[in-house]
Design a protein around this motif. Structure first.
Motif, PDB file in Angstrom:
ATOM      1  N   VAL A   1       9.262 -25.342 -11.328  1.00  0.00           N
ATOM      2  CA  VAL A   1       8.929 -23.910 -11.288  1.00  0.00           C
ATOM      3  C   VAL A   1       7.699 -23.686 -10.415  1.00  0.00           C
ATOM      4  CG1 VAL A   1       8.227 -21.941 -12.668  1.00  0.00           C
ATOM      5  CG2 VAL A   1       9.954 -23.496 -13.533  1.00  0.00           C
ATOM      6  N   MET A   2       6.679 -24.528 -10.589  1.00  0.00           N
ATOM      7  CA  MET A   2       5.445 -24.331  -9.827  1.00  0.00           C
ATOM      8  C   MET A   2       5.672 -24.578  -8.341  1.00  0.00           C
ATOM      9  SD  MET A   2       3.125 -26.544 -12.341  1.00  0.00           S
ATOM     10  CE  MET A   2       2.990 -26.202 -14.065  1.00  0.00           C
ATOM     11  N   ILE A   3       6.423 -25.640  -8.039  1.00  0.00           N
ATOM     12  CA  ILE A   3       6.652 -25.942  -6.624  1.00  0.00           C
ATOM     13  C   ILE A   3       7.463 -24.819  -5.977  1.00  0.00           C
ATOM     14  CG2 ILE A   3       7.744 -27.554  -5.029  1.00  0.00           C
ATOM     15  CD1 ILE A   3       7.077 -29.766  -7.049  1.00  0.00           C
ATOM     16  N   SER A   4       8.443 -24.275  -6.724  1.00  0.00           N
ATOM     17  CA  SER A   4       9.210 -23.148  -6.183  1.00  0.00           C
ATOM     18  C   SER A   4       8.273 -21.986  -5.892  1.00  0.00           C
ATOM     19  CB  SER A   4      10.275 -22.691  -7.176  1.00  0.00           C
ATOM     20  OG  SER A   4      11.015 -23.777  -7.622  1.00  0.00           O
ATOM     21  N   ALA A   5       7.354 -21.723  -6.821  1.00  0.00           N
ATOM     22  CA  ALA A   5       6.414 -20.622  -6.612  1.00  0.00           C
ATOM     23  C   ALA A   5       5.587 -20.882  -5.363  1.00  0.00           C
ATOM     24  CB  ALA A   5       5.516 -20.470  -7.839  1.00  0.00           C
ATOM     25  N   GLY A   6       5.108 -22.116  -5.224  1.00  0.00           N
ATOM     26  CA  GLY A   6       4.319 -22.444  -4.046  1.00  0.00           C
ATOM     27  C   GLY A   6       5.116 -22.279  -2.761  1.00  0.00           C
ATOM     28  N   LEU A   7       6.364 -22.741  -2.807  1.00  0.00           N
ATOM     29  CA  LEU A   7       7.216 -22.655  -1.622  1.00  0.00           C
ATOM     30  C   LEU A   7       7.443 -21.204  -1.216  1.00  0.00           C
ATOM     31  CD1 LEU A   7       9.065 -23.986   0.419  1.00  0.00           C
ATOM     32  CD2 LEU A   7      10.857 -24.059  -1.297  1.00  0.00           C
ATOM     33  N   LEU A   8       7.755 -20.382  -2.192  1.00  0.00           N
ATOM     34  CA  LEU A   8       8.019 -18.975  -1.886  1.00  0.00           C
ATOM     35  C   LEU A   8       6.775 -18.297  -1.333  1.00  0.00           C
ATOM     36  CD1 LEU A   8      10.195 -18.072  -4.986  1.00  0.00           C
ATOM     37  CD2 LEU A   8      10.925 -18.142  -2.614  1.00  0.00           C
ATOM     38  N   ALA A   9       5.624 -18.624  -1.927  1.00  0.00           N
ATOM     39  CA  ALA A   9       4.393 -18.000  -1.453  1.00  0.00           C
ATOM     40  C   ALA A   9       4.071 -18.458  -0.036  1.00  0.00           C
ATOM     41  CB  ALA A   9       3.245 -18.336  -2.397  1.00  0.00           C
ATOM     42  N   VAL A  10       4.279 -19.748   0.250  1.00  0.00           N
ATOM     43  CA  VAL A  10       3.995 -20.253   1.594  1.00  0.00           C
ATOM     44  C   VAL A  10       4.905 -19.585   2.612  1.00  0.00           C
ATOM     45  CG1 VAL A  10       4.197 -22.277   3.066  1.00  0.00           C
ATOM     46  CG2 VAL A  10       3.048 -22.456   0.875  1.00  0.00           C
ATOM     47  N   LEU A  11       6.194 -19.525   2.290  1.00  0.00           N
ATOM     48  CA  LEU A  11       7.139 -18.875   3.205  1.00  0.00           C
ATOM     49  C   LEU A  11       6.747 -17.422   3.437  1.00  0.00           C
ATOM     50  CD1 LEU A  11      10.699 -20.098   2.176  1.00  0.00           C
ATOM     51  CD2 LEU A  11       9.506 -20.485   4.324  1.00  0.00           C
ATOM     52  N   GLY A  12       6.415 -16.745   2.346  1.00  0.00           N
ATOM     53  CA  GLY A  12       6.100 -15.323   2.448  1.00  0.00           C
ATOM     54  C   GLY A  12       4.855 -15.079   3.280  1.00  0.00           C
ATOM     55  N   GLY A  13       3.881 -16.016   3.215  1.00  0.00           N
ATOM     56  CA  GLY A  13       2.622 -15.757   3.894  1.00  0.00           C
ATOM     57  C   GLY A  13       2.499 -16.408   5.251  1.00  0.00           C
ATOM     58  N   LEU A  14       3.576 -17.105   5.687  1.00  0.00           N
ATOM     59  CA  LEU A  14       3.489 -17.911   6.898  1.00  0.00           C
ATOM     60  C   LEU A  14       2.943 -17.152   8.100  1.00  0.00           C
ATOM     61  CD1 LEU A  14       6.469 -20.358   7.144  1.00  0.00           C
ATOM     62  CD2 LEU A  14       4.426 -20.476   8.529  1.00  0.00           C
TER      63      LEU A  14
ATOM     64  N   PRO B   1       9.354  -3.578   9.405  1.00  0.00           N
ATOM     65  CA  PRO B   1       9.621  -4.889  10.012  1.00  0.00           C
ATOM     66  C   PRO B   1       9.305  -6.009   9.028  1.00  0.00           C
ATOM     67  CG  PRO B   1       7.574  -3.959  10.857  1.00  0.00           C
ATOM     68  CD  PRO B   1       8.165  -2.919   9.953  1.00  0.00           C
ATOM     69  N   VAL B   2      10.246  -6.933   8.905  1.00  0.00           N
ATOM     70  CA  VAL B   2      10.034  -8.077   8.010  1.00  0.00           C
ATOM     71  C   VAL B   2      10.256  -9.342   8.818  1.00  0.00           C
ATOM     72  CG1 VAL B   2      10.710  -9.175   5.874  1.00  0.00           C
ATOM     73  CG2 VAL B   2      10.911  -6.706   6.087  1.00  0.00           C
ATOM     74  N   LYS B   3       9.245 -10.208   8.835  1.00  0.00           N
ATOM     75  CA  LYS B   3       9.359 -11.452   9.583  1.00  0.00           C
ATOM     76  C   LYS B   3      10.372 -12.374   8.901  1.00  0.00           C
ATOM     77  CE  LYS B   3       6.270 -11.044  12.937  1.00  0.00           C
ATOM     78  NZ  LYS B   3       5.197 -10.229  12.517  1.00  0.00           N
ATOM     79  N   ARG B   4      10.955 -13.282   9.678  1.00  0.00           N
ATOM     80  CA  ARG B   4      12.035 -14.141   9.169  1.00  0.00           C
ATOM     81  C   ARG B   4      11.663 -14.917   7.899  1.00  0.00           C
ATOM     82  NH1 ARG B   4      14.779 -15.292  14.062  1.00  0.00           N
ATOM     83  NH2 ARG B   4      16.266 -13.608  14.306  1.00  0.00           N
ATOM     84  N   PRO B   5      10.559 -15.702   7.941  1.00  0.00           N
ATOM     85  CA  PRO B   5      10.263 -16.497   6.727  1.00  0.00           C
ATOM     86  C   PRO B   5      10.035 -15.631   5.508  1.00  0.00           C
ATOM     87  CG  PRO B   5       8.644 -16.913   8.478  1.00  0.00           C
ATOM     88  CD  PRO B   5       9.589 -15.914   9.007  1.00  0.00           C
ATOM     89  N   LEU B   6       9.375 -14.487   5.722  1.00  0.00           N
ATOM     90  CA  LEU B   6       9.148 -13.567   4.616  1.00  0.00           C
ATOM     91  C   LEU B   6      10.480 -13.061   4.074  1.00  0.00           C
ATOM     92  CD1 LEU B   6       7.224 -11.946   2.902  1.00  0.00           C
ATOM     93  CD2 LEU B   6       7.050 -10.267   4.720  1.00  0.00           C
TER      94      LEU B   6
END
Lengths: 652, 474
Positions: B78-91, B436-441
């Motif tokens: 769960v935590m790693i998923s949260a981290g992954l989503l946050a990283v993608l969203g903020g890239l 506009p929404v960037k791809r990773p986001l």
């Protein structure tokens, strides 16, 4: 018999139509409307198929489908339909189809509108066929939520004059505004569903926490104390949606602000969901709690009837009038439910159907008038029958049904409810019911006069276009339904009645029965033709010795089974309404006696007319006839035996 | 001790190595190539997530100081998923706003994640406290990351978080010290005797207060709205979820595993905290106009519901808490990412900045609606099941009154969630054209949407996984 999963089809059709709507581009308006209409129509066809395939001889729950959902918690998508469900499915199918037709000319964001509307309908249909308490609740929530957006986006704001001791509230909220109405409706209904959720969980755990199957939970004997505090939760939870006083206040605002199809659906079907929930979950699954609270339920329902009617009389906005009349009529439903009699329950379910059709018609008409005249203010209207005769005609039909004119569906329902009330332990409940019907007559006729038939129209309203095409189609369907189900109530009463009896016997084996509702299935069929109008003889209290007895009328001690139900071991050819010990020779003797000179084949043809209005008149001479009034045969037990109430088709 | 003995710690080790790797790569690449660091972090996180199914992670380390089991693995996922989503969203945001500080950003995030991932398995107080602080300290830095941005309040946000975090650490340490002093051992199993004394109860309450700060339980929630409002949104997306998951893991470790015999002391306290949290969170959220502050108070309210599962106790309650946390990750991160997307388009972070979203970007609006409904607990979205399950757990534990309270406040919550939905669907906006929404986001939002809707339609697999995760935990 084709074994299509008709219930799934009926419930899923609107939802699939929603999914089909999403990819259609905004410019393809006709395509969107057609898809929406198709989804609604498939539901209606499904409902008709269910109506057709439901086996009246067998009764009980039919067309069952089970799909495990969350087996760990005992949640299964259990669909099945009983006689009540059949009639309410039919109502929903009619209302949604006509609702889509009536909003054919919607101009703003059609895609989202129809998508939400159809989602909502899928929820409504689901509630009527769900046999798993949890799924029931899920569908209920789906039916309630899209309403917020539907009203907040497509609704209309009303002017509500500042008045009363709470004037300051107007400054805090935008009272009468559509967003205010939408939020009020959503919050009130969801507080209700919070109560329901708690009650559902209490029942689930009290029953062992194994399954949400309603037939299992319904057969549990819950602790009396538990029932006593669960029933109010269910009653208020669902009752909020049914417009139970004083939690009805969302209804006028919501219905007045909502767009046409949503008003139709909400007043026509959704409020029934609430009443259905009170009966199906509150009264049937918590019978002792219901018995305990029933005086309160009845009194509140009586207040609903009169207060709603008085409020409607005080309104000047056409939509508010109709909305308050819904509160009043839903009071009739709840009153019928509270009687715990066969007549009352039949009447309650029939009133759901009748009022659904009638209110659907009303809101469709009000929508038409508003769309053309751009006003709903009754004092500014007048003489609209000139430019729009069709609208005037149908409004009058609806109005007459609303005030309970014999020959309309509203009469059948109200009559049965009043009769049930009279038979119940609190016979005086009939009085507010009748007063309500009286006040309804006043305001409905006044509106009909002021808006349509009075002097006018003023210059600005001279060339209002009349109902056209799909709108006209919707009006015709709804208007015809009012008349058809008013003249021939057996069309659905045959479905409602056996179901009522089975359920009622579970709650209260000594519940008074309705004196004259035909018992057997298959109207118009050969079986019906051979059937004598036997149960006209099974007279209950109104014609027996008691306060309701007309002067000069003979008591009929022998022929008065209070619970006129066949015993389990009774020969199938034997008419119901007789005690198991009664010699079969009685049966043939009854037929000629009750309808002198009437050929057996005439029975079905007579039935519809009999049920509402003519029955008492017909039954009286029949009773005095030679065949009907013999002394009881020696073998006949003088009082109803409890064995006689065992249901033939169980809920299982 | 051989390296093979550390096998159960593998997820934490991977993340720690990844943090160092990112730091090293940051040293050698040119500034223009630094966006690669974000992708590298995302790839490592995704790889770690996959590895959590492939590697054997069960077993004890150092004779029971650390225990790897389904519970710790579930939480780590769960935590790693949260981290992954946050990283993608903020890239894209990180690359644009802090082009020269990207390496540190991801390093800090990975170190924080390392602490979180290792936290649930700790069965010894010293290790526990180290993991707890490893999780917390990088977050103070992350919250202060946009120190130079004008017009916002990052220093205040970060300072508040730092001070309150320090206070909460002090409380936690004090409680831990009391326990260790009395027991003479820091092992969870030996921490609390069978018949605890009054000082044990004091220690329990100190620990409870310390953790309550971390997860934002009212009345220890004062830092939450300010920090959320002032911190960069992708950080908030991470901050609002991952430390909470870890905080609940810590709560479970301390209270359910280490001190079950003290239940009579902390249960009434917790009961009170749940009531206060639900009431405060839901009522104070209503007048908010800033989306991030609204989400902060909604987060406080959500913590109340999650605690309900905790209050439900036993295995079922803990399992339902896990389920709630998993659904909460998707809905809450998704929500913040949408706020982020709209703010990136230059609309600001107020509720009114969502006006007309349904016309401008229908899919974004639909995703927003789904997240809102999930947070509100509406059927057929994941959040409904989560609420229903924690209610079930609370009911089983005999807290019927909490179910009623929770259900009523869920209605109150709907009021402010619908207020946001109204802005997007009903209100009109002067601005035209899609957001506009960037791809990773977009990818992160889609994943959140799929999680929210998918778990709503078919919650069973996750329920079973959660139930399996708590098997034999106590």
């Amino acid at each position: 018999m084709i074994t299509l999963p008709w219930l799934s089809i009926t419930v899923a059709a609107p939802f699939i139509a929603t999914l089909l709507l999403l990819p259609i581009p905004q410019t393809q308006k006709l395509a969107m409307r057609l898809v929406a209409l198709l989804g609604a129509a498939v539901s209606l066809v499904g409902a008709l198929a269910v109506y057709h395939y439901y086996d009246l001889q067998q009764g009980g729950l039919q067309l069952a489908e089970n799909y495990p959902l969350v087996p760990k918690l005992g949640i299964t998508l259990r669909l099945a339909v009983d006689g009540w469900g059949v009639s309410l499915l039919l109502l929903t199918g009619i209302i949604i189809t006509t609702g889509v037709m009536a909003t054919w000319t919607l101009k703003d964001r059609e895609k989202e509108f129809f998508a939400l509307l159809l989602t909502l309908v899928a929820g409504v249909l689901g509630v009527f066929v769900a046999q798993d308490l949890f799924v029931f609740f899920l569908f209920y929530e789906i039916a309630v939520l899209p309403m917020y957006v539907l009203i907040a986006v497509w609704g209309s704001s009303n002017k509500v004059a500042e008045a009363g001791p709470f004037k300051f509230v107007w400054k805090m909220f935008d009272i009468g505004g559509k967003e205010y109405a939408a939020m009020k409706l959503t919050i009130m209904l969801l507080v209700g569903s919070a109560f329901i959720l708690v009650a559902i969980m209490a029942m689930f755990f009290a029953a062992g926490g194994e399954t949400f199957d309603m037939s299992v939970l319904g057969n549990m004997k819950y602790d009396l104390e538990l029932q006593k505090w669960l029933f109010p939760l269910v009653w208020l939870g669902f009752g909020t949606l049914a417009g139970v006083f004083p939690f009805h206040t969302w209804s006028p605002d919501g219905h007045a602000s909502a767009p046409t199809a949503v008003s139709m659906l909400h007043a026509g079907v959704l409020m029934k969901l609430g009443a259905f929930g009170v009966i199906r979950i509150g009264m049937m699954m918590l019978p002792e709690g219901a018995q305990f609270w029933i005086p309160v339920v009845g009194v509140v329902a009586a207040i609903n009837v009169v207060y709603g009617a008085l409020s409607a009389m005080a309104q000047k906005d056409l939509k508010y009038i109709i909305a308050y009349s819904s509160v009043s009529h839903m009071g009739v439903v709840m009153l019928g439910a509270a009687t715990l009699t066969q007549g009352g329950w039949n009447g309650a379910i029939y009133q759901m159907f009748a009022h659904g059709i009638m209110t659907g018609l009303f809101f469709a008409l009000v929508g038409l008038v508003y769309e053309r005249a751009h006003t709903r203010w009754v004092p500014s209207m007048g003489g609209f029958a000139g430019p729009m005769p069709i609208v005037a005609l149908f409004f009058t039909i609806g109005g007459l049904s609303s005030l309970g004119l014999p020959g309309t569906a509203g009469f059948v329902a109200e009559f049965m409810v009043f009769l049930g009330a009279w038979q119940s332990k609190s016979a005086w409940w009939a009085l507010p019911g009748i007063i309500g019907a009286f006040i309804t007559a006043i305001y409905v006729l006044r509106v009909v006069r002021d808006v349509f038939w009075g002097p006018g129209p003023s210059a600005e309203f001279h060339d209002l276009p009349d109902a056209r095409r799909t709108e006209l189609g919707a009006l015709i369907v709804l208007g015809a339904c009012i008349l058809i189900f008013g003249i021939w109530p057996r069309l659905i009463l045959d479905y409602i009645d056996p179901c009522t009896k089975t359920y009622l016997a579970k709650i209260d084996p000594s519940a008074p029965t309705l004196p004259f509702v035909p018992q057997q299935a298959g109207f118009g069929g050969a079986g019906a033709a051979a059937m004598p109008m036997h149960n006209s003889m099974g007279l209950g209290r109104p014609f027996g010795p008691g306060p309701g007895q007309p002067p000069g009328m003979l008591p009929n001690p022998g022929m008065m089974p209070r619970a006129a139900m066949p015993g389990p071991d009774m020969p199938s050819g034997m008419p119901r309404g007789m005690q198991p010990g009664m010699p079969p020779a009685m049966a043939p003797g009854m037929a000629p006696g009750m309808a002198p000179g009437m050929a057996p084949g005439m029975a079905p043809a007579m039935a519809p007319g009999m049920a509402p209005g003519m029955a008492p008149a017909m039954a009286r001479p029949a009773m005095l006839g030679p065949g009907a009034m013999p002394m009881p045969p020696p073998g006949l037990p003088p009082s109803p035996s409890p064995a006689g109430v065992a249901p033939t088709g169980g809920v299982q | 001790m051989s390296l093979a003995d550390l096998q159960p710690l593998m997820l934490g080790l991977i993340l720690a190595c990844a943090a160092l790797l990112v730091l090293l790569v940051d040293l050698v690449i040119k500034p223009s190539g630094k966006p690669i660091l974000g992708w590298l972090t995302a790839a490592i996180l995704a790889g770690t997530l996959v590895a959590s199914w492939l590697l054997p992670l069960e077993g004890e380390v150092q004779a029971g100081v650390w225990q790897g089991n389904l519970w710790s693995t579930f939480l780590a996922r769960v935590m790693i998923s949260a981290g992954l989503l946050a990283v993608l969203g903020g890239l894209d945001y990180v690359a644009r706003v802090w082009p020269y500080r990207q390496g540190e950003f991801y390093t800090l995030l990975l170190f924080s994640l390392t602490g979180m991932v290792l936290l649930p398995g700790c069965r010894e107080l010293a290790a526990f406290v180290v993991c707890f602080e490893l999780m917390g300290i990088p977050i103070y830095v992350l919250a202060a990351y946009s120190k130079n941005d004008n017009g916002k309040k990052p220093p205040e946000a970060a300072l508040k978080l730092l001070l309150i975090g320090a206070a909460s650490t002090a409380l936690t340490f004090f409680g831990a010290a009391l326990l260790v002093g009395m027991a003479g051992s820091s092992r969870f199993a030996e921490l609390v005797p069978y018949e605890p004394g009054p000082l044990h109860a004091v220690a329990a309450l100190l620990l409870l207060a310390g953790m309550a700060f971390k997860i934002g339980v009212a009345p220890f929630h004062m830092w939450v709205p300010d920090t959320y409002e002032g911190s960069p949104t992708p950080v908030v997306a991470f901050l609002s979820v991952a430390p909470k998951v870890a905080g609940f893991a810590a709560l479970s470790s301390i209270f359910l595993i280490a001190m079950p015999t003290l239940a009579h002391a902390w249960r009434p306290m917790l009961w009170l905290l749940v009531v206060v949290t639900m009431v405060v969170g839901n009522l104070v959220a209503i007048p908010q106009t800033n989306l991030k502050r609204l989400m902060a108070f909604s987060g406080v309210a959500q913590v109340g519901y999650i605690l309900l599962g905790f209050l439900g106790g036993a295995e079922f309650g803990a399992a339902m808490m896990l389920f709630y946390l998993a659904t909460y990750v998707f809905a809450n991160i998704g929500m913040f990412l949408i706020v982020h997307a709209v703010a990136e388009a230059g609309e600001g972070e107020d509720i009114v900045s969502l006006n007309g979203l349904a016309r401008r970007s229908p899919w974004l609006a639909l995703a927003l609606l789904m997240f809102l409904l999930s947070l509100a607990g509406i059927p057929f979205v994941a959040g409904f099941w989560a609420k229903f399950y924690v209610f079930t757990a609370a009911w089983r534990a005999g807290h019927g009154e909490m179910v009623l309270l929770g259900a009523l406040f869920a209605t109150v919550a709907l009021f402010y969630y619908l207020g946001v939905a109204r802005a997007a669907f009903v209100n009109k906006s002067a601005i035209e054209g899609p957001v506009p929404v960037k791809r990773p986001l977009a990818l992160a939002i889609v994943v959140c949407l799929l999680g929210t809707v998918g778990l709503g339609a078919w919650p069973n697999p996750l329920v079973e996984a959660a139930l399996a995760a708590v098997q034999g935990l106590y």
